[in-house]
Design a protein around this motif. Sequence first.
Motif, PDB file in Angstrom:
ATOM      1  N   ILE A  62      51.399 150.646  93.312  1.00 23.83           N
ATOM      2  CA  ILE A  62      50.527 150.481  92.328  1.00 23.83           C
ATOM      3  C   ILE A  62      49.132 149.912  92.807  1.00 23.83           C
ATOM      4  O   ILE A  62      48.098 150.314  92.350  1.00 23.83           O
ATOM      5  CB  ILE A  62      51.325 149.760  91.053  1.00 23.83           C
ATOM      6  CG1 ILE A  62      52.395 150.747  90.747  1.00 23.83           C
ATOM      7  CG2 ILE A  62      50.170 149.608  89.987  1.00 23.83           C
ATOM      8  CD1 ILE A  62      52.080 152.140  90.042  1.00 23.83           C
ATOM      9  N   PRO A  63      49.211 148.721  93.260  1.00 23.16           N
ATOM     10  CA  PRO A  63      48.186 147.776  93.592  1.00 23.16           C
ATOM     11  C   PRO A  63      46.985 148.607  94.311  1.00 23.16           C
ATOM     12  O   PRO A  63      45.728 148.648  94.045  1.00 23.16           O
ATOM     13  CB  PRO A  63      48.635 146.695  94.270  1.00 23.16           C
ATOM     14  CG  PRO A  63      49.934 146.526  93.736  1.00 23.16           C
ATOM     15  CD  PRO A  63      50.550 147.801  93.935  1.00 23.16           C
ATOM     16  N   LEU A  64      47.501 149.379  95.276  1.00 26.29           N
ATOM     17  CA  LEU A  64      46.436 149.943  96.042  1.00 26.29           C
ATOM     18  C   LEU A  64      46.394 151.710  95.728  1.00 26.29           C
ATOM     19  O   LEU A  64      45.207 151.923  95.475  1.00 26.29           O
ATOM     20  CB  LEU A  64      47.027 150.159  97.426  1.00 26.29           C
ATOM     21  CG  LEU A  64      46.037 150.705  98.724  1.00 26.29           C
ATOM     22  CD1 LEU A  64      44.787 149.820  98.823  1.00 26.29           C
ATOM     23  CD2 LEU A  64      46.685 150.448  99.841  1.00 26.29           C
ATOM     24  N   LEU A  65      47.315 152.486  95.700  1.00 27.01           N
ATOM     25  CA  LEU A  65      47.122 153.787  95.614  1.00 27.01           C
ATOM     26  C   LEU A  65      46.718 154.312  94.353  1.00 27.01           C
ATOM     27  O   LEU A  65      45.718 154.695  94.269  1.00 27.01           O
ATOM     28  CB  LEU A  65      48.427 154.548  95.940  1.00 27.01           C
ATOM     29  CG  LEU A  65      48.896 154.393  97.386  1.00 27.01           C
ATOM     30  CD1 LEU A  65      50.050 155.205  97.868  1.00 27.01           C
ATOM     31  CD2 LEU A  65      47.786 154.695  98.511  1.00 27.01           C
ATOM     32  N   PHE A  66      47.440 153.757  93.311  1.00 28.61           N
ATOM     33  CA  PHE A  66      46.975 154.142  91.790  1.00 28.61           C
ATOM     34  C   PHE A  66      45.815 153.639  91.314  1.00 28.61           C
ATOM     35  O   PHE A  66      44.890 154.594  91.014  1.00 28.61           O
ATOM     36  CB  PHE A  66      48.141 153.686  90.936  1.00 28.61           C
ATOM     37  CG  PHE A  66      47.737 153.797  89.426  1.00 28.61           C
ATOM     38  CD1 PHE A  66      47.932 155.189  88.845  1.00 28.61           C
ATOM     39  CD2 PHE A  66      47.243 152.927  88.759  1.00 28.61           C
ATOM     40  CE1 PHE A  66      47.441 155.340  87.521  1.00 28.61           C
ATOM     41  CE2 PHE A  66      46.929 153.127  87.360  1.00 28.61           C
ATOM     42  CZ  PHE A  66      47.052 154.434  86.679  1.00 28.61           C
ATOM     43  N   TRP A  67      45.334 152.368  91.758  1.00 34.53           N
ATOM     44  CA  TRP A  67      44.166 152.038  91.254  1.00 34.53           C
ATOM     45  C   TRP A  67      43.021 152.481  92.041  1.00 34.53           C
ATOM     46  O   TRP A  67      41.953 152.377  91.432  1.00 34.53           O
ATOM     47  CB  TRP A  67      44.191 150.365  91.280  1.00 34.53           C
ATOM     48  CG  TRP A  67      44.939 149.772  90.038  1.00 34.53           C
ATOM     49  CD1 TRP A  67      46.128 149.042  90.243  1.00 34.53           C
ATOM     50  CD2 TRP A  67      44.741 150.005  88.671  1.00 34.53           C
ATOM     51  NE1 TRP A  67      46.771 148.716  89.097  1.00 34.53           N
ATOM     52  CE2 TRP A  67      45.873 149.230  88.046  1.00 34.53           C
ATOM     53  CE3 TRP A  67      43.824 150.474  88.026  1.00 34.53           C
ATOM     54  CZ2 TRP A  67      46.171 149.275  86.675  1.00 34.53           C
ATOM     55  CZ3 TRP A  67      43.955 150.222  86.386  1.00 34.53           C
ATOM     56  CH2 TRP A  67      45.145 149.497  85.949  1.00 34.53           C
ATOM     57  N   GLN A  68      43.104 152.904  93.099  1.00 32.98           N
ATOM     58  CA  GLN A  68      42.151 153.392  93.855  1.00 32.98           C
ATOM     59  C   GLN A  68      41.739 154.875  93.209  1.00 32.98           C
ATOM     60  O   GLN A  68      40.635 155.182  93.158  1.00 32.98           O
ATOM     61  CB  GLN A  68      42.524 153.623  95.377  1.00 32.98           C
ATOM     62  CG  GLN A  68      41.526 154.393  96.274  1.00 32.98           C
ATOM     63  CD  GLN A  68      41.877 154.609  97.714  1.00 32.98           C
ATOM     64  OE1 GLN A  68      43.076 154.518  97.937  1.00 32.98           O
ATOM     65  NE2 GLN A  68      41.282 155.317  98.455  1.00 32.98           N
ATOM     66  N   CYS A  69      42.803 155.636  92.961  1.00 35.08           N
ATOM     67  CA  CYS A  69      42.636 156.852  92.160  1.00 35.08           C
ATOM     68  C   CYS A  69      41.955 156.431  91.042  1.00 35.08           C
ATOM     69  O   CYS A  69      41.159 157.348  90.422  1.00 35.08           O
ATOM     70  CB  CYS A  69      43.936 157.646  92.104  1.00 35.08           C
ATOM     71  SG  CYS A  69      43.810 159.202  91.045  1.00 35.08           S
ATOM     72  N   ALA A  70      42.469 155.708  89.989  1.00 33.27           N
ATOM     73  CA  ALA A  70      41.544 155.355  88.928  1.00 33.27           C
ATOM     74  C   ALA A  70      40.224 155.042  88.881  1.00 33.27           C
ATOM     75  O   ALA A  70      39.520 155.358  88.022  1.00 33.27           O
ATOM     76  CB  ALA A  70      42.636 154.182  88.089  1.00 33.27           C
ATOM     77  N   ASN A  71      40.024 154.186  89.982  1.00 28.73           N
ATOM     78  CA  ASN A  71      38.608 153.632  90.343  1.00 28.73           C
ATOM     79  C   ASN A  71      37.510 154.881  90.400  1.00 28.73           C
ATOM     80  O   ASN A  71      36.428 155.003  90.293  1.00 28.73           O
ATOM     81  CB  ASN A  71      38.477 152.546  91.330  1.00 28.73           C
ATOM     82  CG  ASN A  71      39.180 151.256  90.941  1.00 28.73           C
ATOM     83  OD1 ASN A  71      39.289 151.062  89.504  1.00 28.73           O
ATOM     84  ND2 ASN A  71      39.597 150.433  91.796  1.00 28.73           N
ATOM     85  N   ASP A  72      38.233 155.885  91.227  1.00 31.76           N
ATOM     86  CA  ASP A  72      37.561 157.080  91.476  1.00 31.76           C
ATOM     87  C   ASP A  72      37.278 158.007  90.358  1.00 31.76           C
ATOM     88  O   ASP A  72      36.061 158.609  90.366  1.00 31.76           O
ATOM     89  CB  ASP A  72      38.229 157.666  92.659  1.00 31.76           C
ATOM     90  CG  ASP A  72      38.278 157.028  94.130  1.00 31.76           C
ATOM     91  OD1 ASP A  72      37.490 156.093  94.194  1.00 31.76           O
ATOM     92  OD2 ASP A  72      39.071 157.628  94.901  1.00 31.76           O
ATOM     93  N   VAL A  73      38.021 158.177  89.476  1.00 36.64           N
ATOM     94  CA  VAL A  73      37.915 158.944  88.316  1.00 36.64           C
ATOM     95  C   VAL A  73      37.366 158.558  87.197  1.00 36.64           C
ATOM     96  O   VAL A  73      37.051 159.063  86.275  1.00 36.64           O
ATOM     97  CB  VAL A  73      39.321 159.903  88.310  1.00 36.64           C
ATOM     98  CG1 VAL A  73      39.609 160.723  89.549  1.00 36.64           C
ATOM     99  CG2 VAL A  73      40.332 159.084  87.668  1.00 36.64           C
TER     100      VAL A  73
END
Length: 436
Positions: A62-73
């Motif tokens: 969650i801290p890395l993979l999900f929020w990286q995707c959320a920040n991108d889109v």
Amino acid sequence: LTLVPFFVFYALFAFVLYPFRENLNFMGNSLETSSSPLLALLRHWTFSLYFVVSEIWASAGIPLLFWQCANDVTPLEQAKRFYPLFAVFGNLAPIASGKIMTGLVSFSDNNFTFVLQSLASLKLLAWFGIIALHKQVYRLQQIQTQNEIKRKKQQTMDNVVSNMQAAQQGKRVQMTLTLRNPGKKKMLPKPKSTSLRESVKSLSKSSELRSLATMVICYNICIELIEVSWKALLRETFQSDTAEFMKFMAKFSQIIGICTLVMQLLASNLIGICGWTFSSLLTPLFMGTLAILFFWSITLNPAGATNAGGEIASMALFLGTAANIVAKVFKYSLFDPCKEMAYIPLGEEAKIQGKAAVDVFGARLGRSVGSIYQQVLVSVVNGGALTSILQFAPQLGLLYGVTIVVWYNSVLALGSLFGVDKNVPNRKTQGGSDNR
């Protein structure tokens, strides 16, 4: 691709490592008779590896993979609207997983291997779902970006046609031309990289950052002490009853999800009405009260604490469970938001360097201090003999109480950052401040 090693390992553990654990673990040799905790981890290396991978997943999932995707889109102007919703919907996961685990345990007739393999199969299905949704999200973003570019081009063409028509009618037209030199590109300043040494050094320059680091370290010491003792009590309570243990943990997960969901909906209003300092003090006060009662209930009768049918065990189990629920619920709903708010009045350099030191170094240091303290009690005080950590409840309660007092004082010290209305941070800070 980052998800592949995690889900492959979970499938490998469920279908290979666990069913053949008796052959793979180092049983029936000199390691089995050793009293060293480190050798005990090595002897049961399959289970040790499982928990290590799970800890890495908790940090990377969650801290890395999900929020990286959320920040991108997610556009910046929509972040305030959607990010709280992401957190709220994320807390539906422990509720759903708890229900699924309860159903599997009831259906399996106490067959833990079946439950483990069923959960691994569901994880693989979730993995394929994550990949499909990930591709769909970025595909929709690409379509939206292309439509936005087409819209802007069409708008520009419409303006040009409108101006040309106006010029043909003899009207006065004002046009602005922007000339660019393709040979010269504006160089953006490269962000200054920050080493861990520089980040830790910045703590010595700011009393605010030291208070923040103290809060994070104290929280992780407390959670390490209470989790290990509580899980030791669970092991003594349920012993070989795996089905009841899994049902208990499933219900525990559901309660955390429901309580966190409710608290996150109330947290913003609570901080707004009661202020930062009061809201930040709630976490150590509630955690400390329940934890001290938990250690006290075990201290009353150490032998009875391991008796699954005793009143002492029932009271200790209830208090330990409540303390762990409060620790996790308050962390997600109050502790983390208040901690992030405390960075607001700091200068940009202190934010970058200080946050790296507090979040990365502070959490690991707190866990390590709590773990080393317990290892010293078991290995040194007890002469190295394997024993239950519950026998050291008074010593654990003492360190827990001292940690809560230090945590409480650090919150009071950090509360001076906030203004008269207790909500809006001041600009006047010490080391690394932004004096504007």
